[in-house]
Design a protein around this motif. Structure first.
Motif, PDB file in Angstrom:
ATOM      1  N   LYS A   1       3.093 -14.851  -6.020  1.00 28.40           N
ATOM      2  CA  LYS A   1       3.577 -14.932  -7.407  1.00 28.40           C
ATOM      3  C   LYS A   1       3.542 -13.551  -8.065  1.00 28.40           C
ATOM      4  O   LYS A   1       4.260 -13.290  -9.013  1.00 28.40           O
ATOM      5  N   ILE A   2       2.627 -12.727  -7.557  1.00 26.08           N
ATOM      6  CA  ILE A   2       2.472 -11.376  -8.127  1.00 26.08           C
ATOM      7  C   ILE A   2       2.539 -10.373  -6.970  1.00 26.08           C
ATOM      8  O   ILE A   2       1.960 -10.608  -5.911  1.00 26.08           O
ATOM      9  N   ILE A   3       3.233  -9.262  -7.198  1.00 23.74           N
ATOM     10  CA  ILE A   3       3.212  -8.183  -6.195  1.00 23.74           C
ATOM     11  C   ILE A   3       2.654  -6.925  -6.851  1.00 23.74           C
ATOM     12  O   ILE A   3       3.095  -6.534  -7.936  1.00 23.74           O
ATOM     13  N   LEU A   4       1.679  -6.333  -6.195  1.00 24.43           N
ATOM     14  CA  LEU A   4       1.094  -5.087  -6.682  1.00 24.43           C
ATOM     15  C   LEU A   4       1.642  -3.952  -5.826  1.00 24.43           C
ATOM     16  O   LEU A   4       1.539  -3.998  -4.598  1.00 24.43           O
ATOM     17  N   TYR A   5       2.254  -2.983  -6.464  1.00 29.86           N
ATOM     18  CA  TYR A   5       2.820  -1.847  -5.730  1.00 29.86           C
ATOM     19  C   TYR A   5       1.985  -0.608  -6.023  1.00 29.86           C
ATOM     20  O   TYR A   5       1.859  -0.208  -7.187  1.00 29.86           O
TER      21      TYR A   5
ATOM     22  N   PHE B   1       0.829  -1.213   0.000  1.00 29.76           N
ATOM     23  CA  PHE B   1       0.000   0.000   0.000  1.00 29.76           C
ATOM     24  C   PHE B   1       0.861   1.259   0.000  1.00 29.76           C
ATOM     25  O   PHE B   1       1.985   1.265   0.513  1.00 29.76           O
ATOM     26  N   GLN B   2       0.245   2.297  -0.527  1.00 25.55           N
ATOM     27  CA  GLN B   2       0.920   3.591  -0.639  1.00 25.55           C
ATOM     28  C   GLN B   2       1.422   4.089   0.724  1.00 25.55           C
ATOM     29  O   GLN B   2       2.519   4.599   0.846  1.00 25.55           O
ATOM     30  N   GLY B   3       0.574   3.924   1.743  1.00 24.52           N
ATOM     31  CA  GLY B   3       0.955   4.411   3.078  1.00 24.52           C
ATOM     32  C   GLY B   3       1.498   3.299   3.966  1.00 24.52           C
ATOM     33  O   GLY B   3       1.455   3.407   5.187  1.00 24.52           O
ATOM     34  N   SER B   4       1.949   2.233   3.384  1.00 16.58           N
ATOM     35  CA  SER B   4       2.490   1.037   4.070  1.00 16.58           C
ATOM     36  C   SER B   4       1.408   0.195   4.749  1.00 16.58           C
ATOM     37  O   SER B   4       1.442  -1.018   4.689  1.00 16.58           O
TER      38      SER B   4
END
Lengths: 259, 260
Positions: free
Chosen positions: A178-182, A104-107
């Motif tokens: 398997k996938i990371i969304l940033y 997440f944007q804010g951790s």
């Protein structure tokens, strides 16, 4: 479309397995009168880093939230690891979510828990995912991979913004997705810390061999990390290609991102 | 015209919110029986709700007992009825004043704390983070908190009542030279099943209402830090109002079944 390619460039294709981990086609999402996603499409292939660039409010975060079903799309095809997201029941969705990490944007660290408990939380919820592995050593190993093993007993409020982002990344990695969304991984960080986070993202991707979908408006981040980029304008794919290809585009709306 | 007035007035929003609270409660009942049961978090929440409110409830109970006895005693003395003080104080504390005052104190302390905590988790995306890690945040955060308040408020009320009666005894002992045994003998001789049962049963509903409203306000908090403050504030206001409504209903029902 500025460069017109949907799939990774040829050079990149040799480096990655050509398996589509995320397949999105004609995705629409609106909030009342406001149309946020307007026929957006993408394919994320195995081992690649796909960066989506767009202005604030262009629907980048909405797209990520649709992928993990924090939001329901209005229409369109949305498949993750071959499974149609809108049609999955809650149990199937929860199982699938263990394969998809989300930074997440804010951790978004759980502020009532220590760093150890933050990392332990997903493991305790999904013991089947890490069967036979020692929880303690898994936590220490993952924290070491982000260089923060010494923070294991600290509370999130005792960490700096950059450290919080690293711990959040460790929590994302703990189930070995398997996938990371940033979602804007470098936003709110100073340039040096942002660079460290980008290097860390590359390092962990090599180590854990996860594919990444990165939402950002930080072009330095996009340049360093992307195998391929999509420019998101008006809720649809405006341009697509590698950083080098797009940076040479004559389209003024694409060029605006590189100035 | 009527529709326009209806839409512009707060009535529409009020009705909408009432419906949403109802759906929230319905979701609680549909999730509470489903596995996995969050025993660990439930025990943790029971500890937080119970232990952290103990001092406040004790102080409130003590002062309530002292003040009630100090203020009532002169009037009772005028009528030569000071011998009935323990019975009168006992019945009024256990039947009505104890449960309502302690539940209101808990609505302020626990309701606002739950509203602020969940509201803060919502705006900092911690609830979303929980959901994307494959955890049902409603079950983990909401169900456990509502169950904890439902189970712990009755215990806190019993504790507060006991301390209030002890406070009353202190005044009686000082002013009337009444022994501990005599005081509590008089209190319990006057109390009947019809005094204890409705008063105890309604505290479960009080606890449920405090947890439900605190969780609803926090879980649906919006608009950043302003929203968190508003969630905490409205959790207390709405829960307090709801406590009075529930108390009124409880008295009506008790009157039917126990012939008060």
């Amino acid at each position: 479309m500025a460069s017109g390619t949907r799939k990774p460039n040829t050079k990149h294709r040799t480096a990655v397995a050509m398996e589509s981990l995320i397949h999105i086609e004609d995705l629409y999402k609106s909030f009342g009168e406001q149309q946020v996603l307007n026929g957006f499409s993408l394919d994320l292939y195995g081992g690649e880093n796909l960066v989506i660039v767009g202005k604030s409010g262009s629907g980048k975060s909405v797209l990520l939230k649709c992928i993990v079903r924090l939001l329901e799309p209005d229409s369109g095809v949305l498949e993750v690891l071959g499974q149609p997201i809108p049609q999955l029941n809650q149990y199937e969705m929860d199982r699938l979510r263990t394969e998809v990490g989300f930074l997440f944007q804010g951790s978004a660290l759980y502020d009532s828990m220590t760093v150890r408990e933050n990392l332990e939380f997903p493991l305790r919820r999904h013991p089947e995912k890490m069967k036979g592995q020692d929880v303690e050593s898994l936590i220490v190993e993952t924290l070491e991979s982000v260089g923060l093993a010494h923070t294991i007993g600290l509370m999130p409020e005792e960490l700096s913004g950059g450290m919080q982002r690293r711990v959040a990344l460790a929590r994302t990695l703990i189930l070995r997705p398997k996938i990371i969304l940033y979602d804007e991984p470098t936003s709110g960080l100073d340039p040096i810390t942002a660079k460290e986070i980008i290097e860390l993202m590359l390092k962990v991707q090599r180590r854990y061999q996860a594919s990444a979908l990165i939402i950002t408006h930080d072009m330095d981040c996009a340049r360093v990390i992307s195998n391929r980029m999509i420019i998101l304008i008006d809720g649809r794919n405006h341009a697509e290609g590698t950083y080098a290809e797009l940076s040479k585009s004559t389209d003024p709306r694409v060029q605006a991102f590189f100035k | 015209m009527a529709t326009t007035y209806f839409q512009r007035s707060g009535l529409r929003r009020y009705l909408k919110e009432t419906g949403e609270v109802w759906l929230f409660a319905r979701r609680f009942f549909s999730e509470v029986y489903r596995r996995p049961f969050e025993w660990r978090e439930l025990l943790h929440q029971c500890y937080i709700v119970g232990n952290q409110s103990l001092f406040l409830v004790g102080m409130t109970g003590l002062i309530m007992g002292l003040v009630l006895t100090l203020q009532t005693r002169p009037t009772m003395e005028d009528f030569g009825a000071e011998a009935y003080m323990p019975a009168m104080v006992g019945v009024s504390i256990i039947r009505e004043i104890g449960p309502v005052v302690i539940a209101l104190i808990c609505a302020g302390k626990i309701g606002s704390s739950i509203g602020a905590e969940l509201g803060s988790m919502k705006v900092t995306e911690q609830i979303a983070a929980m959901e994307v890690s494959g955890t049902n945040p409603f079950k983990y955060l909401v169900v456990t908190r509502i169950l904890a308040t439902t189970l712990m408020i009755p215990l806190l009320v019993i504790f507060g009542d006991a301390v209030a009666l002890f406070g009353s005894f202190l005044v009686e002992n000082m002013k009337g030279d009444v022994s501990f045994q005599l005081f509590f003998n008089k209190v319990f001789r006057q109390l009947s099943f019809g005094d204890l049962m409705p008063a105890t049963i309604k505290t479960f509903f009080f606890g449920f209402a405090i947890g439900l409203i605190g969780c609803y306000k926090g879980y649906n908090s919006q608009k950043g830090t302003v929203g968190v403050g508003r969630a905490a504030n409205t959790a207390v206001v709405v829960a307090s109002m709801l406590l009075f409504v529930l108390d009124f209903i409880a008295v009506l029902v008790a009157d039917i079944f126990f012939d008060l």
